[in-house]
Design an enzyme around this catalytic site. Structure first.
Site, PDB file in Angstrom:
ATOM      1  N   LYS A 140       0.418  -8.219   9.785  1.00 24.54           N
ATOM      2  CA  LYS A 140       1.395  -8.423   8.720  1.00 24.54           C
ATOM      3  C   LYS A 140       2.800  -8.179   9.273  1.00 24.54           C
ATOM      4  O   LYS A 140       3.718  -8.970   9.069  1.00 24.54           O
ATOM      5  CB  LYS A 140       1.082  -7.439   7.581  1.00 24.54           C
ATOM      6  CG  LYS A 140       1.679  -7.814   6.301  1.00 24.54           C
ATOM      7  CD  LYS A 140       1.003  -7.358   5.023  1.00 24.54           C
ATOM      8  CE  LYS A 140       0.329  -6.099   4.795  1.00 24.54           C
ATOM      9  NZ  LYS A 140      -0.328  -5.957   3.520  1.00 24.54           N
ATOM     10  N   ASP A 192       4.719  -5.528  -4.004  1.00 25.13           N
ATOM     11  CA  ASP A 192       3.374  -5.932  -4.433  1.00 25.13           C
ATOM     12  C   ASP A 192       3.345  -6.347  -5.905  1.00 25.13           C
ATOM     13  O   ASP A 192       2.400  -7.001  -6.345  1.00 25.13           O
ATOM     14  CB  ASP A 192       2.403  -4.751  -4.255  1.00 25.13           C
ATOM     15  CG  ASP A 192       1.599  -4.843  -2.961  1.00 25.13           C
ATOM     16  OD1 ASP A 192       1.428  -5.963  -2.458  1.00 25.13           O
ATOM     17  OD2 ASP A 192       1.140  -3.787  -2.480  1.00 25.13           O
ATOM     18  N   GLN A 252      -0.571   0.480   1.743  1.00 22.37           N
ATOM     19  CA  GLN A 252      -1.803  -0.276   1.939  1.00 22.37           C
ATOM     20  C   GLN A 252      -2.946   0.358   1.145  1.00 22.37           C
ATOM     21  O   GLN A 252      -3.228   1.542   1.304  1.00 22.37           O
ATOM     22  CB  GLN A 252      -2.131  -0.316   3.446  1.00 22.37           C
ATOM     23  CG  GLN A 252      -3.224  -1.296   3.824  1.00 22.37           C
ATOM     24  CD  GLN A 252      -2.876  -2.744   3.504  1.00 22.37           C
ATOM     25  OE1 GLN A 252      -1.772  -3.202   3.747  1.00 22.37           O
ATOM     26  NE2 GLN A 252      -3.818  -3.463   2.941  1.00 22.37           N
TER      27      GLN A 252
END
Ligand code: NAP
Length: 286
Positions: free
Chosen positions: A51, A118, A95
């Site tokens: 990522k 997110d 995460q």
């Protein structure tokens, strides 16, 4: 036809990279994402590292903070609060899943809403459900872009979503509803899943269970979005849909890998850019 998430994501990333190039001149710097990973699970480390590399390739600044698995909730929250205050940081992503001793909901609501790339913060979720401006969760956002890329308009269609998680099932159901689909949400207590899935024009499968949907469970012409990321017995990546039996009946279907997954990361970039621009809004020259 295959819904090629890799290609659509590549185009979106290229477009974002072009925008990023213009930012130093206008704002003095590029957007900065910080990803926090707890523990040393090798698969998560690879995922987070990739990522970071993808973000850097698109021109973002990317920082990964790896903390020991035994980090206390208090210490993690303190770290997040300090990143909230840090003017050089535009996006914060913790995460998931987190170790059991840490409450994910507390962590999510500690992230500053303006840095919640997110889109999981309760204020972002509330805004989504009230059709107010918000950061839309990446995977559902990516699925809507994939549909649009193929010219598939959900208006008037029956969309069936299997899964009701906060991350995928619920937000994609809301986005499909906003796009004027008639939406059915299924879960483990749904009485006759096949009866529901056969009525789908658009079928989203987000269960985390390989082969949740097989060919006998769908009607001809269905559009299938397979969100699942699983490993089969041979260790090969597979989705939640039995691709071999469903694909021949589908008009469009996403492969795994190469379908929904790449769209998620491209949309994470878009959300990070959006958080950056929101922070500068009002200070930016036109
Ligand atoms: P989750 O939180 O475990 O939710 C799974 C949902 O599926 C639950 O609502 C569950 O119902 C339902 N379900 C499970 N088995 C079912 C069955 N046999 N029949 C009907 N419903 C069933 O999972 P998630 O976070 O939404 O993720 C789902 C999958 O997508 C996972 O494989 C995950 O790895 C993947 N994923 C992929 C991406 C990507 O970018 N490609 C992003 C996020 C997630 P109940 O509510 O009744 O338990």
């Amino acid at each position: 036809m295959i819904l090629d998430g890799k290609a659509v994501a590549a185009a979106l990333k290229a477009d974002i990279a072009e925008q990023i190039k213009t930012l130093p001149e206008r704002f003095g710097r590029v957007p900065h994402l910080v990803v926090i990973l707890l523990g040393e699970d090798p698969a998560s480390q690879v995922y987070v590292r990739n990522k970071g590399l993808a973000f850097e390739a698109a021109g973002f600044r990317s920082t990964t903070v790896v903390l020991p698995a035994e980090t206390t909730e208090e210490a993690l929250l303190a770290r997040i609060r300090s990143l909230n205050e840090d003017e050089s940081v535009d996006g914060i992503l913790v995460q998931l899943p987190l170790p059991r001793h840490i409450d994910s909901a507390t962590v999510i609501r500690t992230i500053a809403v303006g840095k919640d790339v997110d889109g999981f913060h309760p204020l972002n979720v509330a805004a989504l459900w009230q059709k107010l401006p918000c950061i839309v969760p990446c995977t559902p956002k990516g699925m809507m872009k994939l549909l649009a890329s193929a010219g598939i308009d959900p208006c008037g269609k029956h969309a069936v979503v299997i899964g009701r998680s906060n991350i995928v099932g619920l937000p994609v159901a809301k986005l499909l509803l906003d796009a004027n689909a008639t939406v059915t949400v299924c879960h483990t207590r749904t009485a006759n899943l096949a009866e529901q899935t056969r009525r789908a024009d658009i079928l989203v499968v987000a269960t985390g269970r390989p082969k949740t949907v097989t060919g006998d469970m769908v009607s001809d012409g269905v559009v299938v979005l397979d969100v699942g990321v699983n490993r089969d017995k041979e260790g090969k990546l597979c989705g939640d849909v039995d691709f071999d039996s469903v694909a021949p009946k589908a008009s469009f279907i996403t492969p795994v890998p190469g379908g929904v997954g790449p769209m998620t990361i491209a949309c994470l970039m878009e959300n990070t850019l959006e958080c950056f621009l929101n922070r500068f809004r009002g200070q930016a020259p036109e």
